[in-house]
Design a protein around this motif. Structure first.
Motif, PDB file in Angstrom:
ATOM      1  N   SER A  25       5.698  20.263  -6.898  1.00  0.00           N
ATOM      2  CA  SER A  25       6.297  21.486  -7.423  1.00  0.00           C
ATOM      3  C   SER A  25       7.741  21.246  -7.849  1.00  0.00           C
ATOM      4  N   ASN A  31       4.021  22.720 -13.951  1.00  0.00           N
ATOM      5  CA  ASN A  31       4.537  23.342 -15.158  1.00  0.00           C
ATOM      6  C   ASN A  31       4.279  22.464 -16.383  1.00  0.00           C
ATOM      7  N   PRO A  87       5.520  28.148 -12.909  1.00  0.00           N
ATOM      8  CA  PRO A  87       6.620  29.117 -13.018  1.00  0.00           C
ATOM      9  C   PRO A  87       6.411  30.088 -14.176  1.00  0.00           C
ATOM     10  N   LYS A  89       4.207  32.551 -14.347  1.00  0.00           N
ATOM     11  CA  LYS A  89       2.917  33.247 -14.349  1.00  0.00           C
ATOM     12  C   LYS A  89       2.939  34.374 -13.321  1.00  0.00           C
ATOM     13  N   ASP A  92       2.875  33.417  -9.614  1.00  0.00           N
ATOM     14  CA  ASP A  92       3.702  32.255  -9.288  1.00  0.00           C
ATOM     15  C   ASP A  92       4.316  32.328  -7.886  1.00  0.00           C
ATOM     16  N   SER A  94       5.880  29.326  -6.763  1.00  0.00           N
ATOM     17  CA  SER A  94       6.664  28.094  -6.701  1.00  0.00           C
ATOM     18  C   SER A  94       8.053  28.325  -6.122  1.00  0.00           C
TER      19      SER A  94
END
Length: 334
Positions: A25, A31, A87, A89, A92, A94
């Motif tokens: 990540s 991504n 990132p 969405k 997300d 993250s």
């Protein structure tokens, strides 16, 4: 009957999975693969400025734990990582997992906690003294609140309420969500100066500064604004001692109008303090990183609320996979 050692071996190596998740990540693997659709390890290494061998090992590890899928020499995001680790969405997470990454090192010093009873890192690291850790912490709480808000907001009925005090409100995210859900509601976010400085940025980014205001201070010592219809204490009290919790609840009671509502949302256990599993382990995490961190039971909280004077105390659990419990109570109308 012979016992199977699989569980012991699993426990001894489960941190491998966490490190693969955090590293991939942080490096932007998910991504980048979302942008490319699919890529070989060499292509991904080049685009992310990674060592080819190191990139291949990390990506194969991601496949092993279910975060990537591999077809021939090409890798692509699994449905899980595509939904929760890209990132931007809607789902997300993250940013939300960055806090877990930051406290990972503290768990390596767990024996020190057992011997001293003291946190193994300074609590102030993520509360102002370390700018990077503080920003990561606040943004992580913001991401978690956005994710949890879909479940939490419908569980609280604030119709007709005008003034909400968000004690230890962190990024102010829940206050923004409530203000949007209830157009007649004005919210005040009380938290430490270095926290609300970042919260103010987030509130302004969401264009809600006219109805969500920040109050820099320490909820232990700062006087609460008066005449609140609602007081929310969401994900805060697990870092407080029982005596401190009772003091905060009494301050909240005194700062509310008759008939006002209080909501306490937190990770809690049953009366044994051993279940649910996540809550029992989260208590250890809080003790590692805060002076008085632990996890209380729902019954303890109900007793403290009653002692403070609250009535109509009810308990709900948030939908899985969220490990939080929501306790609602009311100040008597007269």
């Amino acid at each position: 009957m012979l016992q199977n050692p699989d569980r012991i071996l699993e426990l001894a190596s489960v941190f491998y999975d966490s490190c693969i998740l955090f590293t991939a990540s942080d490096l932007g693997v998910f991504n980048k693969l979302d942008e490319l659709g699919a890529a070989t390890s060499d292509a991904l290494a080049k685009s992310l400025s990674l060592d080819p061998r190191g990139a291949r090992l990390i990506m194969d590890g991601c496949v092993a734990v279910g975060l990537l899928e591999k077809r021939g020499d090409s890798y692509h995001n699994s449905a899980l990582s595509s939904t929760f680790l890209v990132p931007g969405k809607p789902g997300d997470l993250s940013e939300a997992i960055r806090y877990n990454r930051d406290v990972y090192a503290a768990w390596g010093n767990l024996a020190q906690l057992a011997k001293t009873g003291c946190p193994v890192e300074k609590p102030q690291l993520h509360l102002g003294t370390n700018e990077d850790r503080t920003r990561t912490f606040v943004l992580s709480m913001h991401a978690r609140a956005l994710w949890m808000g879909r479940a939490v907001i419908p569980m609280m009925n604030l119709s007709g309420r005008k003034r909400l005090l968000d004690v230890g409100g962190g990024p102010g995210t829940f206050s923004v969500l409530f203000a949007r859900a209830y157009p007649g509601l004005t919210c005040t976010v009380l938290d430490l100066p270095d926290i609300v400085k970042i919260a103010q940025e987030l509130i302004e980014e969401q264009q809600m500064e006219d109805r969500v205001i920040t109050l820099p201070g320490d909820y232990h010592t700062t006087a609460f604004p008066e005449n609140n219809d609602v007081v929310n204490i969401l994900g805060v009290l697990h870092q407080e001692s029982p005596e401190s919790i009772q003091g905060i609840l009494k301050k909240a009671y005194d700062a509310m109008v008759p008939g006002g509502l209080i909501h306490v949302m937190d990770v809690m256990t049953d009366t044994t303090h051993t279940s649910p599993k996540f809550s029992a382990l989260f208590a250890v995490n809080m003790a590692l990183t805060t002076d008085n961190g632990w996890v209380f039971s729902d019954q303890e909280l109900k007793d403290w609320l009653a002692t403070a004077g609250f009535v109509r105390i009810s308990v709900q659990t948030l939908p899985a996979p969220m490990p939080h419990w929501l306790v609602t109570a009311q100040k008597p109308s007269s």
